[in-house]
Design a protein around this motif. Structure first.
Motif, PDB file in Angstrom:
ATOM      1  N   ALA A   1       0.829  -1.208   0.000  1.00 32.73           N
ATOM      2  CA  ALA A   1       0.000   0.000   0.000  1.00 32.73           C
ATOM      3  C   ALA A   1       0.864   1.259   0.000  1.00 32.73           C
ATOM      4  O   ALA A   1       0.414   2.323  -0.420  1.00 32.73           O
ATOM      5  CB  ALA A   1      -0.923   0.011   1.220  1.00 32.73           C
ATOM      6  N   TRP A   2       2.100   1.142   0.464  1.00 32.13           N
ATOM      7  CA  TRP A   2       3.007   2.285   0.533  1.00 32.13           C
ATOM      8  C   TRP A   2       3.704   2.464  -0.814  1.00 32.13           C
ATOM      9  O   TRP A   2       4.226   1.512  -1.383  1.00 32.13           O
ATOM     10  CB  TRP A   2       4.065   2.091   1.604  1.00 32.13           C
ATOM     11  CG  TRP A   2       3.549   1.825   2.984  1.00 32.13           C
ATOM     12  CD1 TRP A   2       2.330   2.156   3.496  1.00 32.13           C
ATOM     13  CD2 TRP A   2       4.252   1.147   4.027  1.00 32.13           C
ATOM     14  NE1 TRP A   2       2.233   1.739   4.801  1.00 32.13           N
ATOM     15  CE2 TRP A   2       3.405   1.122   5.155  1.00 32.13           C
ATOM     16  CE3 TRP A   2       5.509   0.579   4.121  1.00 32.13           C
ATOM     17  CZ2 TRP A   2       3.785   0.540   6.360  1.00 32.13           C
ATOM     18  CZ3 TRP A   2       5.890  -0.003   5.323  1.00 32.13           C
ATOM     19  CH2 TRP A   2       5.034  -0.009   6.419  1.00 32.13           C
ATOM     20  N   LEU A   3       3.748   3.685  -1.315  1.00 23.94           N
ATOM     21  CA  LEU A   3       4.408   3.960  -2.592  1.00 23.94           C
ATOM     22  C   LEU A   3       5.810   4.518  -2.415  1.00 23.94           C
ATOM     23  O   LEU A   3       6.542   4.659  -3.391  1.00 23.94           O
ATOM     24  CB  LEU A   3       3.541   4.941  -3.396  1.00 23.94           C
ATOM     25  CG  LEU A   3       2.116   4.431  -3.687  1.00 23.94           C
ATOM     26  CD1 LEU A   3       1.312   5.488  -4.421  1.00 23.94           C
ATOM     27  CD2 LEU A   3       2.169   3.118  -4.472  1.00 23.94           C
ATOM     28  N   LEU A   4       6.190   4.838  -1.163  1.00 24.35           N
ATOM     29  CA  LEU A   4       7.538   5.320  -0.882  1.00 24.35           C
ATOM     30  C   LEU A   4       7.837   5.173   0.600  1.00 24.35           C
ATOM     31  O   LEU A   4       6.943   4.915   1.421  1.00 24.35           O
ATOM     32  CB  LEU A   4       7.705   6.781  -1.277  1.00 24.35           C
ATOM     33  CG  LEU A   4       7.129   7.836  -0.317  1.00 24.35           C
ATOM     34  CD1 LEU A   4       7.817   9.164  -0.541  1.00 24.35           C
ATOM     35  CD2 LEU A   4       5.636   7.959  -0.464  1.00 24.35           C
ATOM     36  N   GLU A   5       9.106   5.365   0.927  1.00 19.38           N
ATOM     37  CA  GLU A   5       9.585   5.411   2.307  1.00 19.38           C
ATOM     38  C   GLU A   5      10.773   6.362   2.311  1.00 19.38           C
ATOM     39  O   GLU A   5      11.547   6.402   1.354  1.00 19.38           O
ATOM     40  CB  GLU A   5      10.001   4.002   2.753  1.00 19.38           C
ATOM     41  CG  GLU A   5      10.415   3.907   4.194  1.00 19.38           C
ATOM     42  CD  GLU A   5      10.601   2.459   4.656  1.00 19.38           C
ATOM     43  OE1 GLU A   5      11.278   2.274   5.689  1.00 19.38           O
ATOM     44  OE2 GLU A   5      10.083   1.536   3.996  1.00 19.38           O
ATOM     45  N   ILE A   6      10.918   7.145   3.382  1.00 19.51           N
ATOM     46  CA  ILE A   6      11.992   8.142   3.468  1.00 19.51           C
ATOM     47  C   ILE A   6      12.750   7.932   4.768  1.00 19.51           C
ATOM     48  O   ILE A   6      12.154   7.919   5.847  1.00 19.51           O
ATOM     49  CB  ILE A   6      11.448   9.583   3.452  1.00 19.51           C
ATOM     50  CG1 ILE A   6      10.602   9.843   2.210  1.00 19.51           C
ATOM     51  CG2 ILE A   6      12.594  10.600   3.549  1.00 19.51           C
ATOM     52  CD1 ILE A   6       9.819  11.152   2.255  1.00 19.51           C
ATOM     53  N   GLU A   7      14.082   7.771   4.678  1.00 21.10           N
ATOM     54  CA  GLU A   7      14.927   7.736   5.869  1.00 21.10           C
ATOM     55  C   GLU A   7      15.914   8.886   5.775  1.00 21.10           C
ATOM     56  O   GLU A   7      16.163   9.412   4.683  1.00 21.10           O
ATOM     57  CB  GLU A   7      15.648   6.391   6.031  1.00 21.10           C
ATOM     58  CG  GLU A   7      16.711   6.131   4.991  1.00 21.10           C
ATOM     59  CD  GLU A   7      17.450   4.826   5.221  1.00 21.10           C
ATOM     60  OE1 GLU A   7      16.950   3.910   5.895  1.00 21.10           O
ATOM     61  OE2 GLU A   7      18.579   4.722   4.715  1.00 21.10           O
ATOM     62  N   ALA A   8      16.463   9.294   6.912  1.00 19.23           N
ATOM     63  CA  ALA A   8      17.325  10.471   6.887  1.00 19.23           C
ATOM     64  C   ALA A   8      18.308  10.467   8.055  1.00 19.23           C
ATOM     65  O   ALA A   8      18.129   9.736   9.039  1.00 19.23           O
ATOM     66  CB  ALA A   8      16.466  11.724   6.939  1.00 19.23           C
ATOM     67  N   ILE A   9      19.325  11.303   7.913  1.00 21.14           N
ATOM     68  CA  ILE A   9      20.277  11.583   8.977  1.00 21.14           C
ATOM     69  C   ILE A   9      20.310  13.099   9.141  1.00 21.14           C
ATOM     70  O   ILE A   9      20.446  13.843   8.159  1.00 21.14           O
ATOM     71  CB  ILE A   9      21.687  11.061   8.627  1.00 21.14           C
ATOM     72  CG1 ILE A   9      21.642   9.535   8.417  1.00 21.14           C
ATOM     73  CG2 ILE A   9      22.686  11.427   9.734  1.00 21.14           C
ATOM     74  CD1 ILE A   9      22.927   8.959   7.845  1.00 21.14           C
ATOM     75  N   ALA A  10      20.174  13.545  10.385  1.00 24.67           N
ATOM     76  CA  ALA A  10      20.202  14.974  10.687  1.00 24.67           C
ATOM     77  C   ALA A  10      21.273  15.235  11.755  1.00 24.67           C
ATOM     78  O   ALA A  10      21.596  14.346  12.544  1.00 24.67           O
ATOM     79  CB  ALA A  10      18.841  15.435  11.196  1.00 24.67           C
ATOM     80  N   VAL A  11      21.799  16.435  11.744  1.00 28.44           N
ATOM     81  CA  VAL A  11      22.843  16.814  12.704  1.00 28.44           C
ATOM     82  C   VAL A  11      22.525  18.172  13.308  1.00 28.44           C
ATOM     83  O   VAL A  11      21.867  19.002  12.704  1.00 28.44           O
ATOM     84  CB  VAL A  11      24.235  16.847  12.030  1.00 28.44           C
ATOM     85  CG1 VAL A  11      24.656  15.457  11.595  1.00 28.44           C
ATOM     86  CG2 VAL A  11      24.244  17.786  10.855  1.00 28.44           C
ATOM     87  N   ALA A  12      22.994  18.358  14.528  1.00 31.87           N
ATOM     88  CA  ALA A  12      22.818  19.649  15.194  1.00 31.87           C
ATOM     89  C   ALA A  12      24.018  19.914  16.095  1.00 31.87           C
ATOM     90  O   ALA A  12      24.704  19.004  16.504  1.00 31.87           O
ATOM     91  CB  ALA A  12      21.537  19.671  16.011  1.00 31.87           C
TER      92      ALA A  12
END
Length: 122
Positions: A111-122
Motif C-alpha cells: 500500500a506504501w508507494l515510498l519510504e523516506i529515511e534520513a540523517i540529521a545533525v545539530a
C-alpha cells in the motif's frame, strides 16, 4: 554546527554534505506514508507529503528542523513517481540541499508507494 552543500543541484539536493561542529546526530528510521491511526492515503502525492510530515515530526521531537538534514534516502516503488517526488521534496526543503539517494525498489507494504529515511545533525 554547519552543513555545507557540495555540488548543489536545482531541486533541493547536493552531491555531498560536509558537516562541521555537530554535537548531535539523529538517525531517522524509514518513515512511511501512514498516519498515526494507521490509515494510508490514496495516491503518490498525498503519500509523499505524509511521509515528509512524518520525517518532520521526528526532527521536531529531536529539536531540529529540515535545515538539520544532512542525508536523505528515498525509496520509491516505481520510477513514475520521480518527478512528483522531486517537486514535493523541493516544497518541503526549499533551498536546503542535503545529500540525497533515491532507490527504486519493492516497499515492505504494497500500500506504501515510498519510504523516506534520513540523517540529521545539530
Amino acid at each position: 554546527m554547519q552543513i555545507t552543500s557540495l555540488g548543489s543541484q536545482p531541486r533541493s539536493y547536493a552531491q555531498g554534505a560536509l558537516v562541521t561542529g555537530a554535537e548531535r546526530t539523529l538517525f531517522i528510521s524509514g518513515q512511511v506514508p501512514e498516519a498515526p491511526d494507521g490509515t494510508v492515503p490514496d495516491g503518490f502525492e498525498a503519500q509523499c507529503r505524509l511521509a515528509w510530515r512524518n520525517v518532520l515530526t521526528v526532527l521536531t521531537d529531536a529539536g531540529m528542523t529540515e535545515r538539520n538534514l544532512a542525508k536523505v534516502t528515498v525509496f520509491l516503488s516505481d520510477r513514475q513517481y520521480r518527478e512528483a517526488n522531486a517537486r514535493i521534496r523541493h516544497e518541503v526543503l526549499g533551498d536546503h540541499s542535503p545529500a540525497l539517494t533515491i532507490i527504486i525498489t519493492g516497499i515492505y507494504d504494497e500500500a506504501w508507494l515510498l519510504e523516506i529515511e534520513a540523517i540529521a545533525v545539530a
